[in-house]
Write a protein that holds these residues in place. Structure first.
Motif, mmCIF file in Angstrom:
data_model
loop_
_atom_site.group_PDB
_atom_site.id
_atom_site.type_symbol
_atom_site.label_atom_id
_atom_site.label_comp_id
_atom_site.label_asym_id
_atom_site.label_seq_id
_atom_site.Cartn_x
_atom_site.Cartn_y
_atom_site.Cartn_z
ATOM 1 N N PRO A 20 9.513 26.055 -24.664
ATOM 2 C CA PRO A 20 8.180 25.725 -25.183
ATOM 3 C C PRO A 20 7.241 26.937 -25.091
ATOM 4 N N PRO A 21 6.343 27.104 -26.057
ATOM 5 C CA PRO A 21 5.469 28.278 -26.085
ATOM 6 C C PRO A 21 4.676 28.513 -24.798
ATOM 7 N N ALA A 22 4.165 27.464 -24.165
ATOM 8 C CA ALA A 22 3.391 27.660 -22.931
ATOM 9 C C ALA A 22 4.277 28.239 -21.835
ATOM 10 N N ALA A 23 5.488 27.729 -21.713
ATOM 11 C CA ALA A 23 6.412 28.252 -20.699
ATOM 12 C C ALA A 23 6.766 29.703 -21.014
ATOM 13 N N ALA A 24 6.948 30.013 -22.292
ATOM 14 C CA ALA A 24 7.286 31.377 -22.694
ATOM 15 C C ALA A 24 6.142 32.337 -22.368
ATOM 16 N N LEU A 25 4.899 31.911 -22.600
ATOM 17 C CA LEU A 25 3.757 32.757 -22.283
ATOM 18 C C LEU A 25 3.699 33.059 -20.790
ATOM 19 N N VAL A 38 -1.377 44.603 -17.894
ATOM 20 C CA VAL A 38 -2.458 43.766 -18.421
ATOM 21 C C VAL A 38 -3.735 43.989 -17.615
ATOM 22 N N GLN A 39 -3.616 44.024 -16.294
ATOM 23 C CA GLN A 39 -4.786 44.244 -15.439
ATOM 24 C C GLN A 39 -5.432 45.585 -15.756
ATOM 25 N N ARG A 40 -4.622 46.616 -15.941
ATOM 26 C CA ARG A 40 -5.181 47.936 -16.250
ATOM 27 C C ARG A 40 -5.836 47.938 -17.621
ATOM 28 N N LEU A 41 -5.197 47.337 -18.609
ATOM 29 C CA LEU A 41 -5.756 47.325 -19.960
ATOM 30 C C LEU A 41 -7.017 46.470 -20.047
ATOM 31 N N LEU A 74 -0.144 40.056 -27.115
ATOM 32 C CA LEU A 74 -1.182 40.189 -26.091
ATOM 33 C C LEU A 74 -1.756 41.598 -26.064
ATOM 34 N N VAL A 75 -1.002 42.567 -26.603
ATOM 35 C CA VAL A 75 -1.378 43.981 -26.593
ATOM 36 C C VAL A 75 -1.095 44.553 -27.969
ATOM 37 N N ASP A 76 -1.928 45.487 -28.387
ATOM 38 C CA ASP A 76 -1.664 46.242 -29.603
ATOM 39 C C ASP A 76 -2.115 47.671 -29.362
ATOM 40 N N TYR A 77 -1.920 48.523 -30.336
ATOM 41 C CA TYR A 77 -2.301 49.919 -30.177
ATOM 42 C C TYR A 77 -2.956 50.432 -31.447
ATOM 43 N N ARG A 78 -3.674 51.513 -31.267
ATOM 44 C CA ARG A 78 -4.220 52.248 -32.403
ATOM 45 C C ARG A 78 -3.743 53.685 -32.276
ATOM 46 N N ALA A 79 -3.343 54.251 -33.399
ATOM 47 C CA ALA A 79 -2.866 55.627 -33.403
ATOM 48 C C ALA A 79 -4.038 56.566 -33.647
ATOM 49 N N GLU A 80 -4.030 57.652 -32.891
ATOM 50 C CA GLU A 80 -5.014 58.715 -33.084
ATOM 51 C C GLU A 80 -4.253 60.019 -32.993
ATOM 52 N N GLY A 81 -3.986 60.603 -34.140
ATOM 53 C CA GLY A 81 -3.124 61.782 -34.164
ATOM 54 C C GLY A 81 -1.733 61.384 -33.722
ATOM 55 N N ARG A 82 -1.221 62.090 -32.714
ATOM 56 C CA ARG A 82 0.116 61.797 -32.198
ATOM 57 C C ARG A 82 0.076 60.863 -30.998
ATOM 58 N N GLN A 83 -1.099 60.381 -30.651
ATOM 59 C CA GLN A 83 -1.244 59.517 -29.482
ATOM 60 C C GLN A 83 -1.463 58.069 -29.902
ATOM 61 N N LEU A 93 -7.059 35.943 -22.520
ATOM 62 C CA LEU A 93 -6.169 36.238 -21.404
ATOM 63 C C LEU A 93 -6.955 36.433 -20.111
ATOM 64 N N MET A 94 -8.148 36.999 -20.195
ATOM 65 C CA MET A 94 -8.976 37.185 -18.992
ATOM 66 C C MET A 94 -9.435 35.835 -18.440
ATOM 67 N N ASP A 95 -9.695 34.876 -19.330
ATOM 68 C CA ASP A 95 -10.044 33.523 -18.877
ATOM 69 C C ASP A 95 -8.869 32.891 -18.149
ATOM 70 N N LEU A 96 -7.671 33.102 -18.673
ATOM 71 C CA LEU A 96 -6.469 32.568 -18.036
ATOM 72 C C LEU A 96 -6.281 33.177 -16.650
ATOM 73 N N LEU A 97 -6.473 34.482 -16.535
ATOM 74 C CA LEU A 97 -6.331 35.141 -15.238
ATOM 75 C C LEU A 97 -7.409 34.686 -14.265
ATOM 76 N N ALA A 98 -8.621 34.452 -14.764
ATOM 77 C CA ALA A 98 -9.698 33.939 -13.901
ATOM 78 C C ALA A 98 -9.333 32.558 -13.368
ATOM 79 N N SER A 99 -8.805 31.719 -14.223
ATOM 80 C CA SER A 99 -8.380 30.382 -13.789
ATOM 81 C C SER A 99 -7.247 30.472 -12.778
#
Length: 115
Positions: A20-25, A38-41, A74-83, A93-99
């Motif tokens: 089930p999706p909730a268990a997978a999350l 996740v905490q760092r981001l 839950l995460v994505d990126y943006r390219a800037e040059g080669r980075q 996700l922050m609400d989930l972690l707070a709970s």
């Protein structure tokens, strides 16, 4: 693309396998290194090299877990040059972690999951 880890697979692979999706999350957040990323981001975007330095993990480990978190949407990126700069895509996700912090404190296991 689902990335396998020592703790198991990510959300889309779990769901495809009938979990089930909730268990997978929750399964995707059960890995300590993914949770640390996740905490760092939550404090702001970061490059792989930043995460490697700050978290003391191997580059391959960070890349594998970022791929999993991207697969989970839950995460994505943006390219800037080669980075590539990674960031959280789901503020909920922050609400989930707070709970989770509140629940763990109520059960006598206080932790800090958010910056």
């Amino acid at each position: 693309m689902a990335i396998e880890s020592e703790a198991g697979s990510c959300v889309s692979a779990d769901i495809a396998a009938g979990v089930p999706p909730a268990a997978a999350l929750f399964h995707s957040l059960a890995d300590q290194n993914r949770l640390r990323i996740v905490q760092r981001l939550a404090r702001g975007e970061a490059r792989v090299v930043d995460l490697v330095t700050e978290l003391g993990l191997a580059q391959s480990t960070v890349s594998k877990h970022l791929a999993c978190l991207r697969d989970c949407d839950l995460v994505d990126y943006r390219a800037e040059g080669r980075q590539s700069f990674y960031s959280l895509t789901r503020p909920e996700l922050m609400d989930l972690l707070a709970s989770a912090e509140q629940l763990l404190a109520a059960t006598g296991h206080a932790v800090t999951l958010r910056p």
